[in-house]
Design an enzyme around this catalytic site. Structure first.
Site, PDB file in Angstrom:
ATOM      1  N   CYS A 195      13.785 -13.577 -28.563  1.00 25.22           N
ATOM      2  CA  CYS A 195      14.938 -13.290 -29.414  1.00 25.22           C
ATOM      3  C   CYS A 195      14.491 -12.555 -30.685  1.00 25.22           C
ATOM      4  O   CYS A 195      13.492 -12.924 -31.302  1.00 25.22           O
ATOM      5  CB  CYS A 195      15.649 -14.586 -29.770  1.00 25.22           C
TER       6      CYS A 195
ATOM      7  N   CYS B 143      21.027 -21.597 -30.254  1.00 29.72           N
ATOM      8  CA  CYS B 143      20.369 -20.991 -31.419  1.00 29.72           C
ATOM      9  C   CYS B 143      20.041 -22.071 -32.433  1.00 29.72           C
ATOM     10  O   CYS B 143      20.925 -22.809 -32.865  1.00 29.72           O
ATOM     11  CB  CYS B 143      21.276 -19.928 -32.025  1.00 29.72           C
TER      12      CYS B 143
ATOM     13  N   GLU C 247      38.748  -1.815 -51.216  1.00 31.42           N
ATOM     14  CA  GLU C 247      38.173  -2.193 -49.923  1.00 31.42           C
ATOM     15  C   GLU C 247      38.711  -1.254 -48.843  1.00 31.42           C
ATOM     16  O   GLU C 247      39.911  -0.967 -48.800  1.00 31.42           O
ATOM     17  CB  GLU C 247      38.527  -3.645 -49.582  1.00 31.42           C
TER      18      GLU C 247
ATOM     19  N   ASP D 203      29.574  -4.851 -54.231  1.00 33.13           N
ATOM     20  CA  ASP D 203      28.997  -5.615 -53.122  1.00 33.13           C
ATOM     21  C   ASP D 203      29.026  -4.735 -51.882  1.00 33.13           C
ATOM     22  O   ASP D 203      29.772  -4.988 -50.932  1.00 33.13           O
ATOM     23  CB  ASP D 203      29.798  -6.903 -52.906  1.00 33.13           C
TER      24      ASP D 203
ATOM     25  N   CYS E  53      22.346  -6.893 -50.092  1.00 34.07           N
ATOM     26  CA  CYS E  53      21.669  -7.548 -48.980  1.00 34.07           C
ATOM     27  C   CYS E  53      20.473  -6.731 -48.502  1.00 34.07           C
ATOM     28  O   CYS E  53      19.787  -7.134 -47.565  1.00 34.07           O
ATOM     29  CB  CYS E  53      22.637  -7.795 -47.820  1.00 34.07           C
TER      30      CYS E  53
END
Length: 435
Positions: free
Chosen positions: A88, A167, A301, A365, A392
């Site tokens: 994985c 998982c 957005e 963001d 991120c």
């Protein structure tokens, strides 16, 4: 791409001394002068690495550490049997002790800021509440479905589906859906969601992203608090989200990021705030409550579904205005291609009349690719007294930070969070102020 680089071919095994960690879940080594990106290794180890791919016109190769000849003291046994070479591709760091995982992520953030932004910054990656052992935290998991209709997870850099029992980083609610033990004929993927409120949901995804018409929304509860020069604040609110819509996958992440963003902004009543890439209104809600009826929040957005949810989530804050538009379109700057280049043709961009010409505070963001230089320069032109950037991807953060510093801002603070344990991913919250 060829199957042979100078001296090595796919499938060859070579002994290398592993060097520093790099962005992307691997470490850097060299073999006969060639760069080797090695997964499942740790800095300082001597490993036997199997070449899996040639990249960059054979300027580098990718490889898996299939045998550890000299182990790092930070190496540990992966808790998941599906983690490792050829298995994985979801977890990059299960072989690394938890404290060392955060140190490696800090090294990556520090290196990206130094190399791409020219900034020397001390970085400490903070844990997020709710994952003492790094397992059982992920509340949203997308499973792939193979041709036989069975679900699993993909191998690293591959479309091949690895059938797993369950998982190990999935939350109890996701695991309870038994996605990998059920059959999903006609589906290409299954989204498993365990929201903060209500029952978990499994959504089969068909060709071209088609989903059943009766997929319910889910409700996410956020309770966050923060301290600041203005005395701080608190947010306690439910957010409606489409089951397949964007929401943080770590149960403690949303509250953590709201607290970090708001603590560094010190938002004051009556101010004007701009929330870019605003999703279903997480940061807009905190900003709206802070500025109060005398202030204004414009939330931009691109996703229609997310904007509609934001309108409902923020209906009790009429001074918060959700705007459905791409952020670059709203600013009236040319769209860029996936490689960051401006297209040669297309209509002349026009700035949205909903976009303010000034703002006191701005929150960004953006997706993993970052906001980009055009958008960042438009943010600086608004003259905000404070900018909060949630990222991120540390490389995108570093590039956009450089653009902001060139536009007259400086990095006032940076916090990094281990919101994705067992993986190489790290979330950062940066605050910038006028120089």
């Amino acid at each position: 791409m060829t199957d042979r680089a100078p001296g090595v071919a796919v499938g060859d095994e070579v002994e290398v001394v592993v060097g520093a960690v790099a962005h992307g879940g691997h470490c850097v080594a060299r073999y006969e002068g060639q760069v080797v990106f090695v997964r499942h290794a740790l800095p300082g180890e001597l490993v036997r690495a199997r070449v899996t791919e040639l990249g960059g016109g054979s300027r580098f190769v990718r490889a898996d550490a299939v045998e550890v000849l000299t182990a790092s003291p930070d190496r540990t046994t992966p808790p998941c049997p599906w983690s490792g070479p050829g298995r994985c591709g979801g977890c990059d760091l299960q072989h690394v002790a938890r404290p060392r995982q955060r140190e490696l992520k800090a090294d990556v953030v520090r290196e990206q800021l130094a190399r791409l932004a020219g900034l020397e910054v001390a970085v400490v990656v903070e844990p997020v509440t709710g994952d003492a052992d790094g397992l059982g935290w992920r509340t949203r998991v997308e499973y792939a479905v193979d041709a036989s209709g069975r679900a699993g997870l993909r191998r690293h850099r591959s479309h091949e589906v690895v059938r797993i029992d369950h998982c190990r980083i999935a939350s109890e609610g996701v695991a309870g859906l038994d996605v990998t033990r059920r059959e999903w004929p006609g589906s290409e993927a299954v989204d498993a969601v365990a929201p903060a409120t209500g029952a978990p949901v499994a959504v089969p995804v068909g060709p071209r992203g088609s989903v059943p018409e009766d997929v319910p929304d889910v409700v996410e509860r956020v309770e966050a608090s923060w301290a600041g020069a203005d005395g701080g604040g608190r947010l306690a609110r439910d957010f409606g989200v489409a089951a397949r819509g964007f929401w943080q996958v770590h149960p403690g992440a949303a509250a953590t990021f709201v607290g970090a963003v708001m603590a560094g902004l010190d938002v004051r009543p009556g101010e004007r705030a701009l929330d870019l890439y605003s999703g279903v209104g997480l940061f807009s809600a905190a900003l709206g409550e802070a500025v109060g009826p005398a202030g204004q929040v414009v939330a931009v957005e691109a996703d229609r579904d997310a904007t509609e949810h934001a309108e409902r989530n923020l209906a009790d804050l009429p001074w918060v205005l959700p705007v459905r538009a791409r952020v670059d379109d709203a600013f009236g700057v040319p769209r860029r291609t996936s490689r960051g280049r401006r297209p040669h043709r297309g209509r002349r961009p026009v700035r949205s009349p909903m976009m303010p010409t000034r703002a006191d505070v701005v929150v960004l963001d953006p997706p993993r690719t970052g906001a980009g230089p055009d958008v960042v320069r438009e943010v600086a032109a608004l003259g905000p007294r404070a900018v909060a950037y949630v990222a991120c991807d540390p490389a995108a953060l570093a590039r956009d930070t450089r653009t902001l510093t060139e536009a007259g801002y400086r990095l006032a603070s940076l916090r990094a969070f281990d919101a994705f344990p067992m993986t190489h991913h790290v979330e950062c919250v940066a605050h910038l102020v006028p120089s």
